[in-house]
Design an enzyme around this catalytic site. Structure first.
Site, short mmCIF file in Angstrom:
data_model
loop_
_atom_site.label_atom_id
_atom_site.label_comp_id
_atom_site.label_asym_id
_atom_site.label_seq_id
_atom_site.Cartn_x
_atom_site.Cartn_y
_atom_site.Cartn_z
N ASN A 12 0.84 -1.20 0.00
CA ASN A 12 0.00 0.00 0.00
C ASN A 12 0.87 1.25 0.00
O ASN A 12 2.10 1.16 0.06
CB ASN A 12 -0.97 -0.03 1.18
CG ASN A 12 -0.25 -0.04 2.51
OD1 ASN A 12 0.43 0.91 2.86
ND2 ASN A 12 -0.38 -1.14 3.25
N HIS A 13 0.23 2.41 -0.06
CA HIS A 13 0.96 3.67 -0.28
C HIS A 13 1.51 4.32 0.98
O HIS A 13 2.04 5.42 0.92
CB HIS A 13 0.03 4.69 -0.94
CG HIS A 13 -0.27 4.39 -2.37
ND1 HIS A 13 0.72 4.31 -3.32
CD2 HIS A 13 -1.43 4.14 -3.00
CE1 HIS A 13 0.17 4.03 -4.48
NE2 HIS A 13 -1.14 3.90 -4.31
#
Ligand code: CTP
Length: 409
Positions: A214-215
């Protein structure tokens, strides 16, 4: 740069003990004087075998003393410690850490440490074996318990051909740790509290070369760690994948997957006063393949089967006995308006059962990796506090204000 202490230049004592890294302390001295600090250098006799007093006095613009008998009429062994705003020792050898731990005062620097009532930053540098020795581990733990900031040494090439953990932290990181202390409001409302913070994004392996991630940048968790440390806490950062460096002075535990993060947090929660789940933990993970998934010539895609991971936060809440540790969760939501954001946040707070939930709107703005944020802090007691858009350090301080108020209450 504003490092004034009530209208005068901040007074810093730079202690230097006898290690090869003493030459790097010249850069620390430069950084501090260029930031406007009034620096007095106190080398040990051993330090002077590495870098002579002419260098220290030329760079600091002041005379340099090593033993308590020099200028005895001015009682330097008491005055320097009493008058300092911050004391920083770089490098701090294993021997210096041991003497500081046991209150031995056999030279000017250790006398200064014993008379000091200001924050003390110790920047260790030694061989890996010395850093890992149980005696040093115990000394570092004791010094941290007493509120001294013992920075984590860097890893890399050591004096000889060997390499490992034990290098002096970067001079810029040492200077930053001192300036952080000088700039902060004098609050130590988290003094002595043990705080475990998870940060960054987990990665779930699909096959030996691919993962689902994820970011998350880890930035908010790192700011929480930095500000908690500055307010006197003993901080462990359970760091998943981050694009920012952890702050000096906190214990860092590196993890990768949700399962590793869960284990690390479960291990630490029982001995923590406060636990903060700022990490972006995967909710689903692929069932990992043991060999690399190959494409074929038909141009066909693949289907990724995902299974649920454990909810770490809910697990920590379920496992605690009574109200300890105090548990803070985060919520990443995409909402169409403020009312929906709050409703989603309240529902998540109920589901997770934590004490505070910090709610982010991840849809409206680019929160991931961004230097600033705006949040609402929801309390299990029904409270609600908005922190307007600001830097993530400001958000972190706002969260600690809320935690400190609850712990006091
Ligand atoms: N969290 C966790 N374990 C997970 C997923 C999330 O401990 N497997 C934690 C996060 O660290 C955060 C909180 O739970 O403190 C909320 O995370 P968030 O992603 O907002 O919510 P989810 O629980 O994943 O729920 P949903 O995705 O359905 O909104």
């Amino acid at each position: 740069m504003d490092v004034d202490a009530g209208g005068r230049r901040s007074r810093v004592v730079l202690g230097v003990s006898g290690g090869i890294a003493a030459y790097k302390a010249c850069e620390v001295l430069r950084g501090l004087t260029e930031s406007g600090c009034d620096v007095t250098v106190v080398p040990t006799a051993a330090a002077l075998t590495f870098v002579g007093s002419a260098t220290w006095s030329a760079l600091s613009g002041k005379p340099v003393a090593t033993d308590v008998w020099q200028d005895a009429h001015r009682v330097p062994h008491v005055r320097l410690g009493q008058e300092a705003d911050v004391i920083v020792v770089a490098p701090a050898t294993a021997d210096l850490l041991a003497r500081a731990t046991h209150g031995i005062a056999d030279d000017l620097l250790t006398n200064v440490l014993l008379t000091a009532r200001c924050p003390v930053v110790l920047a260790p540098a030694m061989h890996t074996e010395m850093w890992e020795h149980p005696a040093t581990r115990r000394n570092v733990a004791l010094l941290r318990e007493r509120g001294m900031i013992v920075l984590e040494p860097d890893s890399g090439r050591l004096t000889g051909a060997d390499s490992g953990k034990g290098r002096l932290p970067q001079p810029a990181a040492i200077v930053a740790a001192v300036l952080d202390i000088l700039r902060r409001e004098p609050t130590d409302d988290l003094r002595g509290l043990r705080i475990a913070i998870s940060a960054g994004g987990t990665r779930e392996a699909w096959d030996p070369v691919r993962f689902v991630g994820n970011h998350s940048s880890g930035r908010q968790g790192v700011e929480l760690a930095r500000t908690a440390l500055a307010r006197g806490a003993i901080v462990t950062l359970v760091a998943a994948h981050m694009t920012v460096e952890p702050p000096a002075g906190v214990e860092v535990v590196r993890v990768s997957s949700a399962a590793e993060l869960q284990q690390a947090m479960q291990d630490r929660a029982p001995t923590s006063d406060v636990v903060v789940m700022a990490a972006a933990v995967a909710d689903f993970r692929p069932v990992p393949e043991s060999t690399k998934v190959k494409k074929d010539d038909t141009g066909a895609g693949v289907t990724l089967d995902l299974e649920r991971t454990a909810d770490v936060l809910a697990g920590l809440v379920a496992a605690r006995s009574g109200s300890a540790p105090f548990i803070v969760g985060f919520a990443a939501e995409t909402a169409t308006d403020a009312a929906e954001l709050l409703a989603l946040g309240r529902a998540k707070l109920m589901r997770k059962g934590c004490d505070l939930l910090v709610v982010n709107d991840v849809g409206a703005d680019e929160v991931f990796g961004s230097p600033d944020n705006a949040v609402v802090i929801l309390g299990a007691d029904g409270s609600q506090a908005e922190l307007p858009r600001q830097g993530k350090a400001g958000i972190a301080d706002g969260i600690w204000d809320a935690v400190a108020a609850r712990l006091r209450g």
